[in-house]
Structures are given as C-alpha cells and as structure tokens.
Design a protein around this motif. Structure first.
Motif, short mmCIF file in Angstrom:
data_model
loop_
_atom_site.label_atom_id
_atom_site.label_comp_id
_atom_site.label_asym_id
_atom_site.label_seq_id
_atom_site.Cartn_x
_atom_site.Cartn_y
_atom_site.Cartn_z
N MET A 142 0.83 -1.21 0.00
CA MET A 142 0.00 0.00 0.00
C MET A 142 0.86 1.26 0.00
O MET A 142 0.34 2.37 0.05
N LEU A 197 2.74 2.30 2.37
CA LEU A 197 2.77 2.94 3.69
C LEU A 197 4.07 2.62 4.43
O LEU A 197 4.38 3.23 5.44
N ARG A 246 2.32 7.35 -6.97
CA ARG A 246 0.90 7.65 -7.12
C ARG A 246 0.29 6.89 -8.28
O ARG A 246 -0.83 6.42 -8.21
N PHE A 248 -8.64 -1.08 6.72
CA PHE A 248 -7.79 -1.12 7.91
C PHE A 248 -8.51 -1.73 9.11
O PHE A 248 -9.73 -1.72 9.19
N VAL A 254 -9.62 12.27 -6.89
CA VAL A 254 -8.55 11.40 -7.39
C VAL A 254 -8.91 10.84 -8.77
O VAL A 254 -8.11 10.90 -9.70
N GLU A 305 -3.03 7.60 6.58
CA GLU A 305 -2.88 6.32 5.87
C GLU A 305 -4.08 6.03 4.98
O GLU A 305 -3.94 5.55 3.85
N ALA A 306 -5.27 6.33 5.49
CA ALA A 306 -6.47 6.12 4.67
C ALA A 306 -6.44 7.00 3.44
O ALA A 306 -6.83 6.58 2.35
N SER A 307 -5.94 8.23 3.58
CA SER A 307 -5.92 9.12 2.43
C SER A 307 -4.87 8.69 1.41
O SER A 307 -5.04 8.90 0.21
N VAL A 308 -3.80 8.07 1.89
CA VAL A 308 -2.81 7.49 0.96
C VAL A 308 -3.43 6.29 0.25
O VAL A 308 -3.31 6.14 -0.97
N ALA A 309 -4.13 5.46 1.00
CA ALA A 309 -4.73 4.26 0.41
C ALA A 309 -5.76 4.63 -0.66
O ALA A 309 -6.01 3.85 -1.57
N LEU A 310 -6.35 5.82 -0.53
CA LEU A 310 -7.29 6.28 -1.56
C LEU A 310 -6.57 7.05 -2.66
O LEU A 310 -7.19 7.63 -3.54
N ASN A 311 -5.25 7.05 -2.58
CA ASN A 311 -4.39 7.65 -3.60
C ASN A 311 -4.60 9.16 -3.76
O ASN A 311 -4.50 9.70 -4.85
N MET A 312 -4.90 9.84 -2.66
CA MET A 312 -5.02 11.29 -2.73
C MET A 312 -3.65 11.93 -2.89
O MET A 312 -2.66 11.42 -2.38
#
Ligand SMILES: Nc1ncnc2c1ncn2[C@@H]1O[C@H](COP(=O)(O)OP(=O)(O)O)[C@@H](O)[C@H]1O
Ligand SMILES: [Mg+2]
Lengths: 266, 215
Positions: free
Chosen positions: A57, A59, A92, A102, A124, B116-123
C-alpha cells in the motif's frame, strides 16, 4: 491450484526484506498474487503480515528487494537498466491499482458517510459529483447501509463503519484490495456482518484480495490459497484444504492446533 | 473640567485604534502561524531551521522589547516605521510564533490512520491536507487560537508605549488630565471585556459548528 493461477501475477514480491532499526521483520520474501485471486494470510501476531501488506500500500518502504504491480515496479523506476528510487508521482501512478481496508476503519470523522465515499472519486478519479454520488449509493446499498448516507461515522457501530470503509475502498475499483484484520477491532457480535460483506465481495468482484485474518473458518471458506507466515517468513502456502487438513510444517501444525484449541474453548 | 461625554469620546477613539491594531495583527499572526507551522513540518531542512529560528526568537524575547526594538532601534539603521505598523508587526510576529507551534502540533495530533487512509485512496499530498488533515487539525487548533487571540487583544495595550494612541494610551492621558482614575479605568475594563467576550463566543460557535457529527 485454482482457476486464477494463469498468466502473469498481478503482484510480485521479490527478495523483499524489511528492518525497523536493528530488528529484521521480514527476510527474503518471494510472493505472488494473481489477478482475481483471493489469498488468505494467517500466522502468529508479530510475524510481519501487516508490514507485508503495508509495503504494497506504499505505507512502509521495503529495506531491500522489489515489488511489482501490474508489471510495473512499485518502489523503483528502471532507468537505463538501473533501479532508481521511485518518486512521488510514480508511486501515485502505481498505487492507484491498490486499495486497503484497515483494522480501525480510519473513516474521515468530519465527513458524512456519503462524502467519505465520494471524496476520492471526485478528487482522485476526477468523477463528477453526480457520478460519484451514484456510485457511492450503489456501494452503500451493496454493504446494506444505504439509509446512512447523511450520518457521520461516529453515529455508526463498528461493524457499520467497517462496511462503509469497504465501500469507500471498493468504489475506487482497485485491482487488488488488502484487508488487514478488519474484524479484530470489532465486538464479537459485529464480526459476522462484516465477514458476510467480505464474502459477497469475494464472490462478486473480479479484483484480487489479500485477506490477513485470524478467522480460520472464514479463510478456509473463501480463499483460493492460504499463506502461513511466521517470524518474517512464508513458511508454507497452498489450497485451504491442504493447509488446514494436511499442513506440511510443524510450525503450521502448532499454530493451527493452538487455534482450534482456542475456538473449542470458547 | 472634562465632561463625561468627552471622556467617553476619547476612549472610543482609542478603542477604534485598538480594534484596528487587533484586526491587522490577528490577520498577520494567522498567516505567519500557517506559513511557519507548515514549514516546520516540511521535509526540507532549510525550511525547518527557518521556522525553528523564527519561533524561538519571537517566543523567547518579550513582546515589549520587540516593539521597542522595532520602534526605537530600527531608525538607527535608517528604517523609520509608523507606530501603527510597528504595533501590528510586533504583535503579529510575536503571536504568529506561538500560533505556528499550535498549527504544527495540531496537524501532528490528527491520528496517523487518517493520513494512511488518504494514501490508500491515492489522494495527492495537497488533497490529503485539504480534505482530510486540515479540517481535523483546525478543530484542534481552535481553543488555543481563541486563547491566543484574547492574549493578543491584551497585548495591544503595549502599543501605547510606542506612542500609538490606543485604548490604554487614551485612558492614561485622560487620567493625567482629569484624575478621575476609578471612572476611567472602570470604563476601560468594560470596553476591553466588550471586545474580548464576542471573540470567545465566536470561537466557541465555530468550534461547535465544525465539530458536527463528531463525538
Ligand atoms: N513502525 C514499526 N517500528 C518498529 N517495529 C515495528 C513497526 N511496525 C511493526 N514492527 C514490528 O515488526 C514486527 C512485525 O509486525 P507486523 O507486521 O505488525 O506483524 P503482524 O501483522 O503479523 O502481527 C513486530 O515485531 C512489530 O513489533
Ligand atoms: Mg497485523
């Protein structure tokens, strides 16, 4: 093994290692996930399952090795045959194929349920608000929460919040979705409704799934393949029947027997 | 003999100056808070150092000394600023330093899972900040911003020492002229309260409005 294991893998972990400071959390992982494949990952806590998913992901950054998604390197770029670190825009681009749910839902508390699911669609994917709303409502119907459009996350139960989180991830149409112990923060009576939605998603959706879970019966039920991890390594993997009924490794047996003892004592 | 109406008129003139200083310096302080708050969170080392220096210099020395320095020392270097500008600059820079720390810590206080959620949504980084992090950080900032604004209002009385004829300046002048200390200072007290209380109420209202659906 199953109908999906054909053609090229969607995700390829190659010689992946990860250390946090001096501790090695993952060592030399080689692991593939095929398009549409439903993979369940089990193993004792601390064995590196979450870290493995979080690296996909984006992260968490691998300490060594490469990950490929859809034929493209994730954390690297290939510049004249040499591997360079990927920049933000490359990350990206590749990250768009991946979604994640999560353990603690991580809904946006200041947005309504509808807006939680619309925000990334609009900003997005560039969908119009109208389009995003239609998609959001459709997915909310799918997870059984169409009546909660205008509620805020804090007004929902944990199980409902997790179902919204799944709708929010699904609406982005990822090629692979990661579920990291998505029921383990829930009260026991709310686990069922969430598993039910995951089961539906697994049956209806084309996308691949990596499901990290302690729900053994559930894993056996929906997975095409089960992967057992311990101490930062993949110990063994195979069809659910084989892993649960005839595990090859002593460690797997020990882990599974501890589990069945637990579930019998409940 | 100075009439009550004359006293009141002088004080109102001072109030107008106080409000003007307050308005401009709140805007300046707010701008500096966000600029240096963001810089302190940037990956860029230079930006971090710049914001660290700014914050520590303006928090570490007293507002009064800063005002004196701007008003009495800058002219020696050939820069003569009008009193109003000195007041606004001094207050803005000083409270901006406190505000920058508030902005920084509030952004850091938003749970990591939100990022982390905003990264996972590719923002994009901008979208993460704009849609997810800032709205939540802002609610965390509000109570401290409310306090800082009241502090800033109280701080405006110091601009009288660089010859700006604000509310406190007028009160002091009237007192020497009339010797009606009790009356003048009582009105002064009430006028400051009349300014401060709506500020507190406005912040409370904003906080309530922005916390909708939470908790
Ligand atoms: N950010 C981190 N910093 C240091 N150690 C970490 C961090 N994240 C995970 N770990 C350690 O890595 C190991 C694997 O963790 P994790 O991937 O969460 O395992 P699992 O999900 O299988 O329980 C654990 O020992 C954990 O303490
Ligand atoms: Mg975990």
């Amino acid at each position: 093994m199953n109908e999906h294991v054909a053609g090229e893998p969607l995700v390829k972990y190659r010689n992946i290692g990860k250390r946090f400071g001096a501790t090695e959390v993952l060592s030399d992982i080689n692991f593939d996930i095929y398009p549409g494949e439903k993979v369940a990952m089990i193993g004792p806590s601390g064995s590196g399952k979450t870290t493995l998913a979080r690296m996909l992901m984006t992260l968490e950054k691998p300490s060594k090795g490469t990950i490929e998604v859809g034929g493209e390197l994730l954390w690297h770029r290939n510049v004249n045959g040499r591997l360079m670190e990927a920049n933000a825009s490359h990350l990206r681009k590749v990250r768009g194929q991946i979604g994640m749910v999560f353990q603690h839902f991580n809904l946006f508390p200041h947005m309504t349920i509808l807006r939680n699911i619309m925000e990334a669609q609009v900003h997005v994917l560039g969908r119009t608000k109208q389009e995003a709303k239609e998609q959001a409502v459709k997915l909310l119907e799918k997870v059984g929460l169409a009546d909660k459009c205008n509620a805020y996350p804090a007004q929902l139960s944990g199980g409902q919040q997790q179902r919204v989180a799944m709708a929010r991830a699904l609406v982005m149409k990822p090629k692979i979705m990661l579920f990291d112990e998505v029921t383990s923060a829930l009260d026991p009576e709310l686990v069922g409704e969430v598993l039910e939605v995951i089961r539906e998603i697994a049956e209806e959706e084309e996308m691949a799934m990596l499901l990290i879970t302690h729900e053994m019966a559930f894993a056996r039920d929906i997975a095409d393949r089960v992967v057992f991890m311990a101490e930062g390594q993949i110990i063994e993997q195979g069809p659910p029947k084989q892993i649960f009924n005839q595990p090859k490794h002593q460690r797997t047996m020990n882990f599974l027997s501890r589990f069945s003892a637990q579930s019998q004592s409940v | 003999m100075v009439s009550n109406i004359a006293i009141f008129n002088s004080l109102l003139k001072g109030l107008a100056v106080t409000l003007q200083v307050l308005g401009y310096s709140v805007i300046l302080a707010l701008g500096l808070s966000f600029i240096f708050g963001f810089l302190s969170l940037s990956k860029w080392k230079i930006a971090k150092i710049a914001s660290h220096l700014y914050i520590e210099i303006f928090r570490g020395t007293s507002l009064l000394v800063q005002l004196f320095w701007l008003y009495f020392s800058l002219p020696i270097l050939g820069i003569q600023l009008p009193a109003m500008l000195v007041g606004v600059l001094g207050l803005g820079l000083n409270y901006g330093a406190y505000g920058a720390v508030v902005v920084k810590t509030s952004i850091q206080a938003v749970p990591k899972g939100q990022f982390e959620a905003s990264v996972a949504l590719n923002m994009s980084p901008f979208r993460r900040m704009r849609s997810v992090i800032l709205p939540q950080a802002f609610v965390i900032m509000l109570p401290t911003f409310s306090n800082l604004t009241i502090e800033l209002l109280k701080g405006t009385s110091l601009v009288s020492l660089v010859t700006l004829s604000d509310l406190t300046f007028q009160a002091m002048a009237l007192r020497s002229a009339t010797m009606e200390t009790v009356k003048i200072f009582t009105i002064l007290l009430i006028l400051y309260f009349i300014v401060a209380y709506p500020i507190t109420l406005a912040f409370r209202w904003l906080e309530k409005k922005l916390s909708v659906g939470r908790g």
